[in-house]
Motif scaffolding. Sequence first.
Motif, PDB file in Angstrom:
ATOM      1  N   THR A  56       0.783  -1.458  -0.087  1.00 46.77           N
ATOM      2  CA  THR A  56      -0.051  -0.109  -0.112  1.00 46.77           C
ATOM      3  C   THR A  56       0.995   0.986   0.384  1.00 46.77           C
ATOM      4  O   THR A  56       2.074   1.317  -0.291  1.00 46.77           O
ATOM      5  CB  THR A  56      -0.562  -0.141   1.145  1.00 46.77           C
ATOM      6  N   ALA A  57       0.146   2.281  -0.114  1.00 42.00           N
ATOM      7  CA  ALA A  57       0.465   3.855  -0.221  1.00 42.00           C
ATOM      8  C   ALA A  57       0.961   3.997   1.648  1.00 42.00           C
ATOM      9  O   ALA A  57       1.745   5.351   1.674  1.00 42.00           O
ATOM     10  CB  ALA A  57       0.138   4.755  -1.193  1.00 42.00           C
ATOM     11  N   ARG A  58       0.957   3.322   2.074  1.00 44.59           N
ATOM     12  CA  ARG A  58       0.541   3.812   3.831  1.00 44.59           C
ATOM     13  C   ARG A  58       1.871   3.783   4.029  1.00 44.59           C
ATOM     14  O   ARG A  58       2.793   3.083   3.516  1.00 44.59           O
ATOM     15  CB  ARG A  58      -0.374   2.808   4.150  1.00 44.59           C
ATOM     16  N   GLN A  59       2.039   4.456   5.358  1.00 45.68           N
ATOM     17  CA  GLN A  59       3.571   4.218   5.894  1.00 45.68           C
ATOM     18  C   GLN A  59       3.245   2.944   6.752  1.00 45.68           C
ATOM     19  O   GLN A  59       2.459   3.193   7.721  1.00 45.68           O
ATOM     20  CB  GLN A  59       3.754   5.402   6.574  1.00 45.68           C
ATOM     21  N   GLY A  60       3.957   2.741   6.680  1.00 40.52           N
ATOM     22  CA  GLY A  60       4.091   0.868   7.829  1.00 40.52           C
ATOM     23  C   GLY A  60       2.945  -0.209   7.294  1.00 40.52           C
ATOM     24  O   GLY A  60       2.239   0.250   6.110  1.00 40.52           O
ATOM     25  N   ASP A  61       2.687  -1.107   8.224  1.00 38.31           N
ATOM     26  CA  ASP A  61       1.824  -2.513   8.313  1.00 38.31           C
ATOM     27  C   ASP A  61       0.904  -2.036   8.649  1.00 38.31           C
ATOM     28  O   ASP A  61       0.917  -0.887   9.410  1.00 38.31           O
ATOM     29  CB  ASP A  61       2.429  -3.535   8.371  1.00 38.31           C
ATOM     30  N   SER A 123      -6.421  -3.177  -7.207  1.00 38.59           N
ATOM     31  CA  SER A 123      -6.328  -1.747  -6.298  1.00 38.59           C
ATOM     32  C   SER A 123      -6.399  -2.025  -4.453  1.00 38.59           C
ATOM     33  O   SER A 123      -7.099  -2.600  -3.862  1.00 38.59           O
ATOM     34  CB  SER A 123      -8.305  -1.796  -5.843  1.00 38.59           C
ATOM     35  N   LEU A 124      -4.617  -1.815  -4.534  1.00 37.08           N
ATOM     36  CA  LEU A 124      -4.430  -2.143  -2.935  1.00 37.08           C
ATOM     37  C   LEU A 124      -4.731  -1.356  -2.244  1.00 37.08           C
ATOM     38  O   LEU A 124      -4.420  -1.616  -0.731  1.00 37.08           O
ATOM     39  CB  LEU A 124      -2.202  -1.534  -3.125  1.00 37.08           C
ATOM     40  N   PRO A 142      -7.088   5.708   2.060  1.00 37.18           N
ATOM     41  CA  PRO A 142      -7.203   6.922   1.951  1.00 37.18           C
ATOM     42  C   PRO A 142      -8.705   7.610   2.257  1.00 37.18           C
ATOM     43  O   PRO A 142      -8.138   8.497   2.735  1.00 37.18           O
ATOM     44  CB  PRO A 142      -5.933   6.882   0.295  1.00 37.18           C
ATOM     45  N   SER A 143      -9.266   6.801   1.761  1.00 34.13           N
ATOM     46  CA  SER A 143     -10.687   8.516   2.197  1.00 34.13           C
ATOM     47  C   SER A 143     -11.338   8.087   3.043  1.00 34.13           C
ATOM     48  O   SER A 143     -12.084   9.229   3.599  1.00 34.13           O
ATOM     49  CB  SER A 143     -11.873   8.364   1.182  1.00 34.13           C
ATOM     50  N   LYS A 144     -10.971   6.869   3.674  1.00 35.09           N
ATOM     51  CA  LYS A 144     -11.335   6.629   4.910  1.00 35.09           C
ATOM     52  C   LYS A 144     -12.956   6.428   4.748  1.00 35.09           C
ATOM     53  O   LYS A 144     -13.370   6.600   5.554  1.00 35.09           O
ATOM     54  CB  LYS A 144     -10.976   7.226   6.198  1.00 35.09           C
ATOM     55  N   LEU A 145     -13.810   5.980   3.632  1.00 34.39           N
ATOM     56  CA  LEU A 145     -15.707   5.396   3.281  1.00 34.39           C
ATOM     57  C   LEU A 145     -14.952   4.444   3.391  1.00 34.39           C
ATOM     58  O   LEU A 145     -14.912   3.313   2.225  1.00 34.39           O
ATOM     59  CB  LEU A 145     -15.142   6.638   2.180  1.00 34.39           C
TER      60      LEU A 145
END
Length: 158
Positions: A56-61, A123-124, A142-145
Amino acid sequence: MVRVCSNLQGQELLICGSKKGKILIYSLAMGQLVAEVQNAHYLAINDLDLSHASDTARQGDLIITAGQDSKVKIWNLSALLSQSNFSNDTSMLGSSNSQNGCYHEFSEHTAAVSSVKFSYGASLDRAFSGSLDKTFKVYDLPSKLVIRTVQLSSQVLN
């Protein structure tokens, strides 16, 4: 519910969800509990999944948990481990409450959530849940929706 994983620091971890709503994280190398989230869910954790930072584009697991309390929660594994003072050189046990390390909480289900999964593929940035309320939900991280709810003819059992 149990998952074995390697986190972004290369540590092999065993991540468990308990019937009392706790998240327990064990270091396989040390053979002991290294972090615990006391009140991750009000009731039992029915399922969990791990999304690696490379996915994912997130920082961290990220960890996603499905609760008997009808909630889906997303957790930042790095935040949970840093709160526990976990590193290669220590075996200190840390404990946190449900707000620390919780990236987001979804409460749209009306019955126990029985199954959760992060997407793998094109769609990760998606996650999914199924519930005893006969719905399947798609989340945009990302949008938390909730971006889609599918009404099913029967309960999602796992």
